[in-house]
Scaffold this motif. Sequence first.
Motif, PDB file in Angstrom:
ATOM      1  N   THR A  63      -5.649  -8.838   4.131  1.00  0.00           N
ATOM      2  CA  THR A  63      -5.190  -7.764   5.010  1.00  0.00           C
ATOM      3  C   THR A  63      -6.392  -7.101   5.671  1.00  0.00           C
ATOM      4  O   THR A  63      -7.498  -7.091   5.117  1.00  0.00           O
ATOM      5  N   LYS A 122      -6.276  -3.885   6.378  1.00  0.00           N
ATOM      6  CA  LYS A 122      -6.152  -2.471   6.064  1.00  0.00           C
ATOM      7  C   LYS A 122      -6.788  -2.147   4.727  1.00  0.00           C
ATOM      8  O   LYS A 122      -6.508  -2.785   3.716  1.00  0.00           O
ATOM      9  N   GLY A 136       0.818  -1.198   0.000  1.00  0.00           N
ATOM     10  CA  GLY A 136       0.000   0.000   0.000  1.00  0.00           C
ATOM     11  C   GLY A 136       0.856   1.253   0.000  1.00  0.00           C
ATOM     12  O   GLY A 136       2.083   1.200  -0.182  1.00  0.00           O
ATOM     13  N   VAL A 174      -3.320  -0.233  -4.227  1.00  0.00           N
ATOM     14  CA  VAL A 174      -2.553  -1.382  -3.756  1.00  0.00           C
ATOM     15  C   VAL A 174      -1.852  -2.021  -4.948  1.00  0.00           C
ATOM     16  O   VAL A 174      -2.438  -2.153  -6.029  1.00  0.00           O
ATOM     17  N   SER A 225       0.736 -10.116   5.777  1.00  0.00           N
ATOM     18  CA  SER A 225      -0.295 -11.131   5.911  1.00  0.00           C
ATOM     19  C   SER A 225       0.321 -12.497   5.659  1.00  0.00           C
ATOM     20  O   SER A 225       1.103 -12.676   4.728  1.00  0.00           O
ATOM     21  N   LEU A 240       1.746  -4.685   3.168  1.00  0.00           N
ATOM     22  CA  LEU A 240       0.588  -5.009   3.998  1.00  0.00           C
ATOM     23  C   LEU A 240       0.768  -6.458   4.453  1.00  0.00           C
ATOM     24  O   LEU A 240       0.449  -7.392   3.729  1.00  0.00           O
TER      25      LEU A 240
END
Length: 512
Positions: free
Chosen positions: A241, A243, A212, A248, A219, A217
Amino acid sequence: MKSTSALSLIAGAVALAAVTGFAALNEPSGGNTAEAKTAARLPVERTSLLCPAPGLSDLSETAYTAFTPSGTSGGSATAGTAELLSSAKDGEATADEKSDDKDKKGTSKKDKADKPVVSLKEPGKPATGEASGADSPALIGTATGRFAPGWTAQQTTTIEAGDGRGLLGISCTTPDTDFWFPAASTAKSREDYVHLTNPDDTAAVADIELYGPDGSLKSDVGEGITVPAGSGVRVLISTLTSKAADDVTVHVTTRTGRVGAAVRAADDETGSDWLTASAEPAGTVVLPGIPADATSVRLVAFAPGDDDADLGLKLLGKTGAVTPAGHEELHVKSHMTAGMDLKDITRGEAGSLMLVPTEKGKATPVVAALRVVRGKGAKQEVAFIPATGPVGARATVADNRSKGSVLSLTAPGAAATVKVTASAGSGGGTPVSKTYKIAAGTTTAVTPPVPTGLKGTYALTVETRSGGPVHAARTLTETVDGIQMFTVQTLPDDRGTVEVPAAQQDLSVLDD
């Protein structure tokens, strides 16, 4: 005198030369040193294509078009096949993989998968197929022999209403191990899926990384995704994620095997389309084919290396290159996704965007894509344009109709000349060719030629005849209920030929 084993080696070498046609067995004159010959470019003899599962809507109607340009033969003049077959299975990566061996009609899934959805009968004439509904699987295609060089396939899905409405087009992709997708999103208004398709007989294992505006991000859910042999899976990236981010970058890699990868992006307001992978990271990138009537254009870029990128923006229009006022530069931090809203940058004139290193910046490799919106209010529609390589010797895009196609040709450096050929139609028609000259630093948007007496759909093949590199894209538009639904496909080199080095044999190694 030569030994029996030496004579056997000579016989084997002669047989190899007869099969390949690449080796020369004349003993070098003037010494025993083997001399390399100039490499030859020969037609490829096998090509693979992967078409992702077309949609998640019961209202979806999908058309498939496959095509091989005539005039370049791989293998013998008559041998070869080109088919698109249904994958064994397609579904959510996290879903229960159990399924019945028989469908409601008692036909095994294997039997259904073995029947081609599309089968090409001859080069130079497209073949078509179709599918309906949400359960249509991914397709796995292989072309061999005379059908392999330049083989291409288009998947075009129309969803007239409801979730994911729009015209979704994708040129079916070749399998690989590494893909970059800028312009994806985990925003609440978006529903973006990564589609992975495995063409091989053994399972592939893939990782999905997300980046991002603030970096990775994190995960664990996107690691070690198994894609079964001959099957496809899809992964909703917002589940990877917690968020939400408007911009992205998705990075798909494989630990084992290879896959075809694409992102299906859907927005609550602007509809949906396919986002295909950006060209490999490069210091200068070209994004061709922004429609003249674009009402909103958003640039998303990502620097995968350890250095930041400082990029200058150039809009290549009909008369030349200009720097968009207020959007002169974009700074992209290492491993962070950067976005810029360019609004209606084309202002009624079709164009292409080129990103170049600024004077203060060095040529830091980046990947990039554009999110393009046409229309306003409830009549908005979206498409994506990734950075793409040049046409090179030849590139083709299938599924053109009698109306609704626009071909954009961009010469970012030197002036160039290209030949554009409209193939025979899938149901009949005579091919037509036209030559176009593109001035340096400009974009020429044309209504492409249409085959004489066209019936069905046809393919467009672009060949570089002279001058500098040319980048191209085709915009396909279909009006549904007053909405100009559209999709954009770029035309990179079809890699229909491969460089094969030629060598002269050194027979002295067979002497006792």
